[in-house]
Scaffold this motif. Sequence first.
Motif, PDB file in Angstrom:
ATOM      1  N   SER A  90       0.846  -1.192   0.000  1.00  0.00           N
ATOM      2  CA  SER A  90       0.000   0.000   0.000  1.00  0.00           C
ATOM      3  C   SER A  90       0.877   1.236   0.000  1.00  0.00           C
ATOM      4  CB  SER A  90      -0.911   0.025   1.233  1.00  0.00           C
ATOM      5  OG  SER A  90      -1.844  -1.033   1.188  1.00  0.00           O
ATOM      6  N   SER A  91       0.394   2.267  -0.686  1.00  0.00           N
ATOM      7  CA  SER A  91       1.142   3.510  -0.799  1.00  0.00           C
ATOM      8  C   SER A  91       0.305   4.675  -0.298  1.00  0.00           C
ATOM      9  CB  SER A  91       1.540   3.756  -2.262  1.00  0.00           C
ATOM     10  OG  SER A  91       2.335   2.704  -2.760  1.00  0.00           O
ATOM     11  N   VAL A 113       0.081   6.802   4.967  1.00  0.00           N
ATOM     12  CA  VAL A 113       0.887   5.786   5.642  1.00  0.00           C
ATOM     13  C   VAL A 113       1.289   6.395   6.977  1.00  0.00           C
ATOM     14  CG1 VAL A 113       3.056   4.502   5.640  1.00  0.00           C
ATOM     15  CG2 VAL A 113       1.718   4.686   3.535  1.00  0.00           C
ATOM     16  N   VAL A 114       0.831   5.817   8.096  1.00  0.00           N
ATOM     17  CA  VAL A 114       1.051   6.443   9.396  1.00  0.00           C
ATOM     18  C   VAL A 114       2.140   5.718  10.174  1.00  0.00           C
ATOM     19  CG1 VAL A 114      -1.332   7.246   9.477  1.00  0.00           C
ATOM     20  CG2 VAL A 114      -0.732   5.104  10.589  1.00  0.00           C
ATOM     21  N   MET A 115       2.925   6.489  10.898  1.00  0.00           N
ATOM     22  CA  MET A 115       3.949   5.931  11.789  1.00  0.00           C
ATOM     23  C   MET A 115       3.650   6.377  13.209  1.00  0.00           C
ATOM     24  SD  MET A 115       8.129   6.196  11.661  1.00  0.00           S
ATOM     25  CE  MET A 115       8.242   7.924  12.161  1.00  0.00           C
ATOM     26  N   ALA A 142      -6.238   4.746   7.289  1.00  0.00           N
ATOM     27  CA  ALA A 142      -4.849   4.665   6.856  1.00  0.00           C
ATOM     28  C   ALA A 142      -4.636   3.514   5.877  1.00  0.00           C
ATOM     29  CB  ALA A 142      -3.930   4.513   8.058  1.00  0.00           C
ATOM     30  N   GLU A 143      -3.653   3.690   5.002  1.00  0.00           N
ATOM     31  CA  GLU A 143      -3.312   2.677   3.996  1.00  0.00           C
ATOM     32  C   GLU A 143      -2.327   1.646   4.540  1.00  0.00           C
ATOM     33  OE1 GLU A 143      -4.526   2.334   0.901  1.00  0.00           O
ATOM     34  OE2 GLU A 143      -5.900   3.998   1.273  1.00  0.00           O
ATOM     35  N   ALA A 144      -1.461   2.076   5.467  1.00  0.00           N
ATOM     36  CA  ALA A 144      -0.440   1.186   6.030  1.00  0.00           C
ATOM     37  C   ALA A 144       0.001   1.734   7.376  1.00  0.00           C
ATOM     38  CB  ALA A 144       0.747   1.044   5.083  1.00  0.00           C
ATOM     39  N   ILE A 171      -4.594  -3.834   7.129  1.00  0.00           N
ATOM     40  CA  ILE A 171      -3.645  -3.081   6.310  1.00  0.00           C
ATOM     41  C   ILE A 171      -2.238  -3.582   6.616  1.00  0.00           C
ATOM     42  CG2 ILE A 171      -5.129  -1.043   6.155  1.00  0.00           C
ATOM     43  CD1 ILE A 171      -3.448   0.281   8.349  1.00  0.00           C
ATOM     44  N   PRO A 172      -1.315  -3.463   5.655  1.00  0.00           N
ATOM     45  CA  PRO A 172       0.055  -3.930   5.912  1.00  0.00           C
ATOM     46  C   PRO A 172       0.684  -3.161   7.074  1.00  0.00           C
ATOM     47  CG  PRO A 172      -0.110  -2.845   3.765  1.00  0.00           C
ATOM     48  CD  PRO A 172      -1.485  -2.964   4.293  1.00  0.00           C
TER      49      PRO A 172
END
Length: 435
Positions: A90-91, A113-115, A142-144, A171-172
Amino acid sequence: MTDWIGKTFTSDFGWDHLESLVDIGDRMAGSPGEREAMELTRDALEAAGARNAHIDTFEIQGWERGDSRVVTDGTTQDCIALPRSPSDASSGEFVDLGYGLPEDFEADLSGKVVMVSSTVPDHYERFIHRREKYYHAVEAGAEAFVFANHVEGCLPPTGSVGTEESPVGDIPAVGVSKEVGTRLARRFEGEAVTVEVDCETPPAESGNVHAELGPDTEDELLVTSHLDAHDIAEGAWDNGSGTAMVVELARILAEREDELETRVRFIAFGAEEVGLVGSGHESDRLGDEREHIKAVVNNDGVVFGRTLKFDTHGFDALEAAAESVGDQFDHPVSIVPELVPHSDHWPFTQWGVPGYMISCETAGRGRGWGHTFADTLDKLEVRNLREQAILLAQLVVDLADDEMEIQHKDEAEIIEALEEEDHAAGMKITGDWPY
């Protein structure tokens, strides 16, 4: 009367079992290594003198690691997949949410993409579990998901996602080291990032190891641990140490069996690291018979620090018993009365069964070297195993006394405490709310 103490101070029985467990290598839930750990633990409990040592197997959702990567503008950043992440790519626009507190997810994260960090601020009232942060990200679109360690040393953290109803996540999800996380936040905030996870999710089998000592009473004490570990490390602290403690306690209590007035059942659970599956299986198997469990003495993360930590879940009798053992041996113990809705006591304690979560005092919040490549045997000391085994053996004997009364709690009391301690909302979002 004290010969058992001298024997314990010179015993290598539990430590030898710990070495056997870490030498297996990979004890991931459902793996051949976990099965080997079950068999070794069954044989150790039998050698300790416990009766009816056997393995109770059950089916689980398997997960086998492949490659994973975080791809940014012309670079590939080191990472490891979080177990039960889906196999997917996922992007999206990279967003660093810092600690990943519930309020940090209130924005629309669609296409992002969340951290988040593996810890919380020191002032924050509770620790927020990785899975809670993951499912906040999922709900926000979120995508990832990128889980960044807060501990230095180029150590990406692991830890499962998924729920009981949907064991593979949405999600990945990957873990990155503190150093990689800092680099991502500095260089790629607002830029396009791709998270890729390759894995296999076949059906698999896990199991719980059982044995017992003491009289054939209707009531029983459960002395427990989990024997699985994440596949990236030896799993010495988490939780080879707990299972080594269980077999050492079985050795001690076999010699003191005439002092036990309640049956003691030893259980080394499988598949803890992927959602408390083994202990949940046993709790479900017992059903209404849980009312005959006098207490659960769960060992998860002992030995690493010298001072035992007893989370007592608001059971006054458990707190008093732990304090009494510390007093008997003039040995410091740490007692925390709050709830810990994680680890293998919880599938019992959530229904009002008195339960300890026994670990050890460590510096700072979070897992430290746990759930990383650095969870290795060299971090532990045989001295700590022996000292703690003496305290815990006496604790079990005290709890098994007929005059020791430990009242169960009503389900409503547990629910009220979870809400007061701010666990309820997180448990609901992760699918862990059973009420």
